[in-house]
Design a protein around this motif. Structure first.
Motif, PDB file in Angstrom:
ATOM      1  N   ILE A 186       1.211  -1.096  -0.071  1.00 13.31           N
ATOM      2  CA  ILE A 186       0.549   0.053  -0.202  1.00 13.31           C
ATOM      3  C   ILE A 186       1.067   0.920  -0.293  1.00 13.31           C
ATOM      4  N   LEU A 187       1.815   0.835   0.962  1.00 13.22           N
ATOM      5  CA  LEU A 187       2.660   2.591   1.076  1.00 13.22           C
ATOM      6  C   LEU A 187       3.250   2.333  -0.098  1.00 13.22           C
ATOM      7  N   TYR A 188       4.345   1.615  -0.714  1.00 15.95           N
ATOM      8  CA  TYR A 188       4.325   1.103  -1.904  1.00 15.95           C
ATOM      9  C   TYR A 188       3.612   2.339  -3.287  1.00 15.95           C
ATOM     10  N   CYS A 189       2.911   1.948  -3.939  1.00 12.99           N
ATOM     11  CA  CYS A 189       1.975   2.903  -4.545  1.00 12.99           C
ATOM     12  C   CYS A 189       1.652   3.953  -4.386  1.00 12.99           C
ATOM     13  N   ARG A 190       1.434   4.436  -2.957  1.00 10.98           N
ATOM     14  CA  ARG A 190       0.682   5.914  -2.968  1.00 10.98           C
ATOM     15  C   ARG A 190       2.701   6.335  -3.833  1.00 10.98           C
ATOM     16  N   LEU A 191       3.591   5.924  -2.835  1.00  7.76           N
ATOM     17  CA  LEU A 191       4.374   6.532  -2.399  1.00  7.76           C
ATOM     18  C   LEU A 191       5.082   6.336  -3.887  1.00  7.76           C
ATOM     19  N   ALA A 192       5.111   6.013  -5.066  1.00  4.70           N
ATOM     20  CA  ALA A 192       5.510   5.595  -6.362  1.00  4.70           C
ATOM     21  C   ALA A 192       6.233   6.439  -7.358  1.00  4.70           C
ATOM     22  N   GLN A 193       5.511   7.751  -6.856  1.00  3.25           N
ATOM     23  CA  GLN A 193       5.979   9.013  -7.830  1.00  3.25           C
ATOM     24  C   GLN A 193       6.086   9.220  -7.113  1.00  3.25           C
ATOM     25  N   ASP A 194       6.415  10.171  -6.165  1.00  8.31           N
ATOM     26  CA  ASP A 194       7.029  11.022  -4.845  1.00  8.31           C
ATOM     27  C   ASP A 194       7.938  11.175  -4.669  1.00  8.31           C
ATOM     28  N   THR A 195       8.852  12.509  -5.001  1.00  8.51           N
ATOM     29  CA  THR A 195       9.790  12.393  -5.203  1.00  8.51           C
ATOM     30  C   THR A 195      10.728  13.299  -3.909  1.00  8.51           C
TER      31      THR A 195
END
Length: 185
Positions: free
Chosen positions: A111-120
């Motif tokens: 869940i965390l990865y899906c939410r943060l995948a595009q967060d730089t």
């Protein structure tokens, strides 16, 4: 609920991407509390982004700033506080957190990865394998998060509104009822 909380703060602890800020804003509105995101306060106080602080001063300096901010926040009442994901790493921070009710928003790595995948903007996730880094951070922090007063497991299909409702429903289970306290307390 407010009569049960008696003005004590709610501190949300969790991994990055768990929804502390979004859920925290909803909880504050529902409780008639103020809302503070410790990361936002640090950015304002330092005049730099968290990424810049990490790059120029290092994680240790960032953690010291975080502790100073938390020490000041815990002197205020009627707040919902979204903390940084690593705030649980310093033992002294727990003395501040325990001035209020600590709520762990427990989200799985997927869940965390899906939410943060595009967060730089997250310095600890600027890796070749951010999912592995998330897994490693969660393994390191999980025993610390587990010291929270409340654990709210996050399910993928839940909205922030669902999660805030579950937090509010769970709070009475960890607070003493006013009539069960001895006289004078």
């Amino acid at each position: 609920m407010n009569s049960l909380l008696k003005g004590i703060n709610l501190y949300l602890v969790a991994m990055p991407g768990a929804g502390k800020t979004t859920v925290g804003r909803l909880l504050a509105k529902q409780l008639g509390y103020g809302f503070i995101d410790t990361d936002e306060v640090i950015v304002q106080a330092a005049g730099q982004s968290i990424s810049q602080i990490f790059a120029e001063q290092g994680e240790a300096e960032f953690r010291l700033l975080e502790s100073k901010v938390l020490a000041q926040i815990c002197a205020i009442q009627k707040l919902v506080v979204a903390t940084g994901g690593g705030i649980v790493l310093l033992r002294e921070n727990w003395s501040y957190l325990h001035h209020g009710l600590v709520v762990w928003l427990d989200a799985a790595v997927d869940i965390l990865y899906c939410r943060l995948a595009q967060d730089t903007t997250r310095p600890l996730l600027q890796q070749t394998d951010p999912k592995a880094k998330l897994r490693s951070l969660l393994e390191q922090r999980q025993p610390l998060y587990a010291q929270a007063d409340l654990r709210i497991p996050i399910r993928e299909e839940e909205t922030p509104e669902d999660i805030s409702t579950r937090v509010l429903e769970a709070i009475p289970s960890v607070l003493k009822k006013p009539d069960s306290l001895p006289n004078g307390y």
